[in-house]
Design a protein around this motif. Structure first.
Motif, PDB file in Angstrom:
ATOM      1  N   GLY A 546      25.502   2.640   9.513  1.00  0.00           N
ATOM      2  CA  GLY A 546      26.350   3.120   8.432  1.00  0.00           C
ATOM      3  C   GLY A 546      25.797   2.942   7.034  1.00  0.00           C
ATOM      4  O   GLY A 546      26.520   3.145   6.052  1.00  0.00           O
ATOM      5  N   SER A 547      24.516   2.594   6.894  1.00  0.00           N
ATOM      6  CA  SER A 547      23.913   2.443   5.570  1.00  0.00           C
ATOM      7  C   SER A 547      23.043   3.659   5.251  1.00  0.00           C
ATOM      8  O   SER A 547      22.391   4.220   6.133  1.00  0.00           O
ATOM      9  N   SER A 548      23.035   4.039   3.995  1.00  0.00           N
ATOM     10  CA  SER A 548      22.229   5.187   3.587  1.00  0.00           C
ATOM     11  C   SER A 548      20.749   4.866   3.698  1.00  0.00           C
ATOM     12  O   SER A 548      20.342   3.704   3.662  1.00  0.00           O
ATOM     13  N   VAL A 549      19.948   5.896   3.843  1.00  0.00           N
ATOM     14  CA  VAL A 549      18.502   5.720   3.826  1.00  0.00           C
ATOM     15  C   VAL A 549      17.893   6.773   2.904  1.00  0.00           C
ATOM     16  O   VAL A 549      18.447   7.861   2.724  1.00  0.00           O
ATOM     17  N   THR A 550      16.790   6.441   2.328  1.00  0.00           N
ATOM     18  CA  THR A 550      15.983   7.401   1.570  1.00  0.00           C
ATOM     19  C   THR A 550      14.711   7.645   2.360  1.00  0.00           C
ATOM     20  O   THR A 550      13.901   6.725   2.522  1.00  0.00           O
ATOM     21  N   PRO A 551      14.540   8.855   2.935  1.00  0.00           N
ATOM     22  CA  PRO A 551      13.326   9.121   3.713  1.00  0.00           C
ATOM     23  C   PRO A 551      12.078   8.888   2.858  1.00  0.00           C
ATOM     24  O   PRO A 551      12.025   9.280   1.694  1.00  0.00           O
ATOM     25  N   TYR A 552      11.078   8.271   3.436  1.00  0.00           N
ATOM     26  CA  TYR A 552       9.860   8.000   2.680  1.00  0.00           C
ATOM     27  C   TYR A 552       8.652   8.111   3.596  1.00  0.00           C
ATOM     28  O   TYR A 552       8.743   7.950   4.816  1.00  0.00           O
ATOM     29  N   GLY A 553       7.526   8.411   2.977  1.00  0.00           N
ATOM     30  CA  GLY A 553       6.265   8.505   3.711  1.00  0.00           C
ATOM     31  C   GLY A 553       5.188   7.624   3.138  1.00  0.00           C
ATOM     32  O   GLY A 553       4.239   7.257   3.817  1.00  0.00           O
ATOM     33  N   LEU A 554       5.282   7.278   1.860  1.00  0.00           N
ATOM     34  CA  LEU A 554       4.276   6.454   1.192  1.00  0.00           C
ATOM     35  C   LEU A 554       4.624   4.976   1.367  1.00  0.00           C
ATOM     36  O   LEU A 554       5.716   4.547   1.018  1.00  0.00           O
ATOM     37  N   VAL A 555       3.689   4.228   1.906  1.00  0.00           N
ATOM     38  CA  VAL A 555       3.882   2.789   2.101  1.00  0.00           C
ATOM     39  C   VAL A 555       3.184   1.985   1.016  1.00  0.00           C
ATOM     40  O   VAL A 555       3.743   1.043   0.469  1.00  0.00           O
ATOM     41  N   GLU A 556       1.937   2.405   0.687  1.00  0.00           N
ATOM     42  CA  GLU A 556       1.142   1.638  -0.272  1.00  0.00           C
ATOM     43  C   GLU A 556       0.098   2.546  -0.897  1.00  0.00           C
ATOM     44  O   GLU A 556      -0.521   3.362  -0.208  1.00  0.00           O
ATOM     45  N   LEU A 557      -0.102   2.408  -2.192  1.00  0.00           N
ATOM     46  CA  LEU A 557      -1.091   3.210  -2.909  1.00  0.00           C
ATOM     47  C   LEU A 557      -2.062   2.288  -3.627  1.00  0.00           C
ATOM     48  O   LEU A 557      -1.656   1.414  -4.386  1.00  0.00           O
ATOM     49  N   LYS A 558      -3.363   2.502  -3.352  1.00  0.00           N
ATOM     50  CA  LYS A 558      -4.415   1.705  -3.988  1.00  0.00           C
ATOM     51  C   LYS A 558      -5.461   2.632  -4.588  1.00  0.00           C
ATOM     52  O   LYS A 558      -5.613   3.776  -4.158  1.00  0.00           O
ATOM     53  N   LEU A 559      -6.177   2.121  -5.570  1.00  0.00           N
ATOM     54  CA  LEU A 559      -7.344   2.820  -6.087  1.00  0.00           C
ATOM     55  C   LEU A 559      -8.556   2.405  -5.257  1.00  0.00           C
ATOM     56  O   LEU A 559      -8.660   1.260  -4.812  1.00  0.00           O
ATOM     57  N   LEU A 560      -9.454   3.355  -5.036  1.00  0.00           N
ATOM     58  CA  LEU A 560     -10.642   3.086  -4.241  1.00  0.00           C
ATOM     59  C   LEU A 560     -11.421   1.912  -4.813  1.00  0.00           C
ATOM     60  O   LEU A 560     -11.696   1.853  -6.008  1.00  0.00           O
ATOM     61  N   GLY A 561     -11.725   0.953  -3.944  1.00  0.00           N
ATOM     62  CA  GLY A 561     -12.501  -0.196  -4.363  1.00  0.00           C
ATOM     63  C   GLY A 561     -11.682  -1.355  -4.876  1.00  0.00           C
ATOM     64  O   GLY A 561     -12.243  -2.404  -5.225  1.00  0.00           O
ATOM     65  N   GLN A 562     -10.352  -1.186  -4.946  1.00  0.00           N
ATOM     66  CA  GLN A 562      -9.493  -2.269  -5.421  1.00  0.00           C
ATOM     67  C   GLN A 562      -8.630  -2.794  -4.283  1.00  0.00           C
ATOM     68  O   GLN A 562      -8.238  -2.038  -3.389  1.00  0.00           O
ATOM     69  N   ASP A 563      -8.333  -4.074  -4.319  1.00  0.00           N
ATOM     70  CA  ASP A 563      -7.529  -4.703  -3.279  1.00  0.00           C
ATOM     71  C   ASP A 563      -6.042  -4.691  -3.605  1.00  0.00           C
ATOM     72  O   ASP A 563      -5.199  -4.650  -2.710  1.00  0.00           O
ATOM     73  N   GLU A 564      -5.713  -4.749  -4.893  1.00  0.00           N
ATOM     74  CA  GLU A 564      -4.309  -4.794  -5.288  1.00  0.00           C
ATOM     75  C   GLU A 564      -3.689  -3.398  -5.212  1.00  0.00           C
ATOM     76  O   GLU A 564      -4.273  -2.422  -5.670  1.00  0.00           O
ATOM     77  N   ALA A 565      -2.489  -3.318  -4.634  1.00  0.00           N
ATOM     78  CA  ALA A 565      -1.775  -2.048  -4.548  1.00  0.00           C
ATOM     79  C   ALA A 565      -1.194  -1.682  -5.910  1.00  0.00           C
ATOM     80  O   ALA A 565      -0.661  -2.537  -6.622  1.00  0.00           O
ATOM     81  N   VAL A 566      -1.300  -0.415  -6.260  1.00  0.00           N
ATOM     82  CA  VAL A 566      -0.714   0.069  -7.507  1.00  0.00           C
ATOM     83  C   VAL A 566       0.787   0.248  -7.349  1.00  0.00           C
ATOM     84  O   VAL A 566       1.561   0.013  -8.270  1.00  0.00           O
ATOM     85  N   MET A 567       1.218   0.696  -6.174  1.00  0.00           N
ATOM     86  CA  MET A 567       2.640   0.858  -5.922  1.00  0.00           C
ATOM     87  C   MET A 567       2.898   0.745  -4.431  1.00  0.00           C
ATOM     88  O   MET A 567       1.986   0.877  -3.611  1.00  0.00           O
ATOM     89  N   GLY A 568       4.160   0.471  -4.081  1.00  0.00           N
ATOM     90  CA  GLY A 568       4.552   0.331  -2.690  1.00  0.00           C
ATOM     91  C   GLY A 568       5.521   1.412  -2.270  1.00  0.00           C
ATOM     92  O   GLY A 568       5.653   2.443  -2.922  1.00  0.00           O
ATOM     93  N   ALA A 569       6.225   1.168  -1.171  1.00  0.00           N
ATOM     94  CA  ALA A 569       7.134   2.156  -0.597  1.00  0.00           C
ATOM     95  C   ALA A 569       8.263   2.480  -1.562  1.00  0.00           C
ATOM     96  O   ALA A 569       8.769   1.602  -2.264  1.00  0.00           O
TER      97      ALA A 569
END
Length: 743
Positions: A546-569
């Motif tokens: 009974g809880s709403s959901v927001t469909p999503y496909g992106l889990v994690e976004l990184k720049l090439l060569g970097q370990d830290e994620a720029v953004m998450g889901a």
């Protein structure tokens, strides 16, 4: 003592030297040999005059020509020197893309798609496979290591070939060296400035112009490059900047794109295939036509053998085992899904990124294959030849993580119209679960009854509206569960009127249906439009309690060569919409749809499933949405131009597609029971003044809704009758809601 007699001569030698010095004898005089008389010139006076004139002309031309040539060489030298001073270091020229690349990974971090201008990183010509390097030289410029940037022999050969083939001397084969081609890739040092060009395509077209003046500039630039850079540096620039189809710029990107390996690991067949792409990268790309690409690669292999880059055995092996695409490139998996992630992500990191980006997604390639195969298993067999009917499929987890997406019958696409996310279509009866969700949240029981009978309403501005059932028959008093199971229209309208249309709209909206919802009673019958992704996400909310959901496909976004994620889901489970008890009872009602109702064709052997069919006016849209304990899936069918379907309802082909898809999705998975509650009599007592969203909604005159113990009939348990709607088509809860909202 004196002597007598005649006097004797003195005892001295006679003087033999003459008194005067004799003159030396004259040397014999040399006689000068006479020259043989010059033979008279052949021909007459006119012929001799012509030859004399030609000799004079030649002396004049030669006298002027060598001087002009010397001046030209000086000018060219100055031009080359000037260009030389403007050339940067070779390392600064390796990456010439105007935008960055996006590499998409599935849930297991395996690459499944690429977008943007893919660039696998700078590589040195000495570090790539020797087979690739040799293939490029054998194909593009066999005298690369011998000429100073321009190749007179190559130019003469090209002119000869052009003339022999009936073209102009400068049409067709150009005789350009690899250095000249590199100069063209660099656009002779003119960098792309967005404000100065209509588009990047226009800029690139200008760089590829082949006029005589352009060729001259190209030659000067090539000579300057040869003076500034080593042969290896020039080859490195070329191998990093050349477009090789499939969105891949450079050898490393193309190698990863087509073969899933580094450019340093290519074998002769793979190196030949990449080198073969250089003449027509878009046409010859193996992802477009693998057979055509292999044929071109075979020609390159023969050239490599002729120039001794391969032995006979190596060439034979390369011809016998041509290069094949990697598994990811062959599948071209998730094209619609990749496009959706790109369009829903932040623009500066997706569509217009200048960086190289890595995006990890929710896609499950096994489920993606199941969706594609299930769709084709039904449509290839059931649709008539030539039919242009389309279909779409979405599969997600209960938290909104999209696991598969098919936006049309053609599955290996990129940039195509996505019917799963872009097509807003009427939902039909697939909307009815939200009507009953509202009723259950307000205390109704699935065993409460409603009369299925002729029913008409006066619609302001439209006149009388009389909804009918699909079969045009009436079924008398039925439970809410039965009404949903058989998708009766009149009971759905009555229940929506009783609980209030405004509240139904709010519940549907809270579950994630963001499209404009109809204001009139036709809302209950799915007169509103939505996308398949929205509808599937709304059904996921029922499954998760009974809880709403927001469909999503992106889990994690990184720049090439970097370990830290720029953004998450950016999605997942949100606010609660209805009570868990109401969601569990609604799930039971929807399970009856699959077990013995309109969605029986979707039934899964040995596994519980719940769902709802939907067919719109004139069968322009057909839906089936449902779920098991593990996954939610939605199927839509229709024509892009809204042409009515022939003989198709939601319980037909869409339900069959859903069955085929979910059978494959759950292959090898243990059967898990649905989170549902089957109501048992007596129906639960409902207290006066039910709540929704933290606010109390009380019936007219303080009257609440309550079920009774019901009576056993051939239709099952019957509870209290649903209160009849008011004549003004708004239930008492709607009136209370209006007052609370200030309406």
């Amino acid at each position: 003592m004196s002597t007598s007699g005649p006097r004797k001569p003195p005892l001295v030698a006679d003087r033999r030297k003459p008194k005067t010095k004799p003159k030396p004898a004259a040397k014999p005089r040399k006689t000068r040999a006479r020259k043989a008389p010059r033979p008279p010139r052949g021909g007459n006076v006119v012929t001799r005059a012509i030859f004399g004139l030609l000799s004079l002309v030649w002396r004049v031309v030669w006298g002027i020509g060598w001087r002009l040539g010397a001046i030209a060489l000086i000018i060219v030298g100055i031009a080359v020197g000037y260009v030389y001073t403007t050339l940067p270091e070779a390392s600064a020229l390796l990456d010439g893309r105007a935008r960055g690349s996006v590499t998409l990974l599935d849930r297991d971090s395996d690459v499944f798609a690429w977008r943007g201008d893919q660039f696998g990183g700078a590589v040195n010509a000495g570090a790539v496979s020797s087979h690739l390097r040799n293939a490029v030289i054998a194909t593009e410029d066999r005298r690369f290591y011998l000429h100073p940037g321009i190749d007179p022999i190559g130019i003469a050969s090209a002119i000869r070939i052009n003339l022999s083939e009936g073209r102009g001397p400068l049409s067709g084969h150009g005789g350009s060296t690899l250095t000249q081609q590199t100069a063209k890739l660099l656009c002779l040092g003119n960098e792309y400035v967005e404000a100065e060009w209509e588009s990047q395509a226009a800029y690139e077209a200008d760089c590829r112009r082949g006029s005589l003046a352009r060729k001259g500039k190209e030659a000067i630039y090539a000579l300057a490059m040869e003076a500034k850079y080593t042969k290896e540096e020039i080859l490195s620039i070329y191998l990093n900047r050349a477009y090789m189809g499939g969105g891949a710029y450079g050898a490393e990107a193309a190698s990863q794109r087509y073969f899933g390996k580094s450019a340093a690991q290519l074998n002769p067949a793979e190196g030949a295939m990449l080198a073969g792409l250089l003449t027509a990268p878009s046409t010859l790309a193996p992802t477009s036509n693998i057979a055509r690409s292999q044929n071109r690669a075979a020609t390159v292999v023969r050239l490599m053998r002729e120039q001794d880059y391969l032995t006979d055995s190596e060439a034979a092996l390369a011809l016998a085992t041509p290069a094949e695409l990697s598994e990811a490139a062959e599948r071209q998996a998730g094209g619609y899904f990749a496009d959706w992630v790109m369009s829903s992500g932040p623009e500066f990191f997706t569509r217009d990124t200048t960086e190289d980006v890595i995006i990890r997604t929710t896609l499950d390639q096994r489920i993606q294959r199941a969706a594609e195969q299930g769709l084709h298993a039904v449509l290839d067999e059931k649709l008539r030849d030539g039919s242009k009917a389309q279909a779409a499929v979405v599969v997600m987890s209960a938290d909104g993580a999209v696991r598969a997406m098919v936006g049309g019958r053609q599955t290996k696409v990129s940039g195509a119209f996505n019917r799963a996310t872009q097509a807003n279509r009427q939902t039909g009866s697939s909307f009815k679960p939200f009507v009953y969700a509202t009723a259950l949240e307000l205390g109704y029981s699935s065993l409460d009854t409603v009369v299925d009978e002729r029913y008409c309403l006066n619609i302001a501005g439209s006149g009388e509206w009389c909804p009918s059932n699909y079969t045009n028959r009436f079924h008398g008093r039925v439970t809410l569960a039965k009404a949903l199971e058989q998708s009766y229209n009149i009971p759905a309208v009555k229940v929506a009127e009783s609980v209030g249309l405004d509240l139904v709209r709010k519940v549907a909206s809270d579950f994630g249906i963001e499209s404009d919802l109809a204001a009139g009673p036709a809302l209950a019958l799915g007169a509103s439009e939505s996308t398949l992704l929205e509808m599937t996400g709304a059904f996921a909310g029922i499954l998760n309690g009974g809880s709403s959901v927001t469909p999503y496909g992106l889990v994690e976004l990184k720049l090439l060569g970097q370990d830290e994620a720029v953004m998450g889901a950016g999605g997942g489970i949100g606010e609660r919409v209805i009570r868990e008890e109401a969601a569990r009872e609604l799930t039971w009602m929807m399970s009856r749809v699959v077990e013995s109702g309109t969605g029986a064709r979707a039934k899964l052997p040995g596994r519980e499933a719940a769902g709802k069919t939907g067919t719109t006016q004139a069968a322009r849209d057909a839906w089936f949405l449902g779920f098991t304990a593990d996954y939610v899936a939605g199927v839509w069918m229709g024509y892009d131009d809204n042409t009515p379907l022939t003989g198709v309802t939601g319980g037909g082909l869409p339900a069959e597609i859903w069955h085929e898809v979910m059978t494959r999705v759950h292959e090898g998975m243990p059967a898990t029971p649905l989170p549902m509650t089957q109501p048992t009599p007596p129906a639960p007592q409902v207290s006066q003044g039910q709540t929704y969203g933290g606010q109390s909604y009380q019936g007219q005159g303080g009257q609440g809704y309550q079920g009774d113990q019901g009576t056993q009939t051939d239709r099952g348990w019957q509870g209290n009758p649903v209160p009849a709607p008011r004549d003004n088509r708004e239930g008492p809860i709607t009136n209370i809601l209006r007052r609370l909202l200030g309406g």
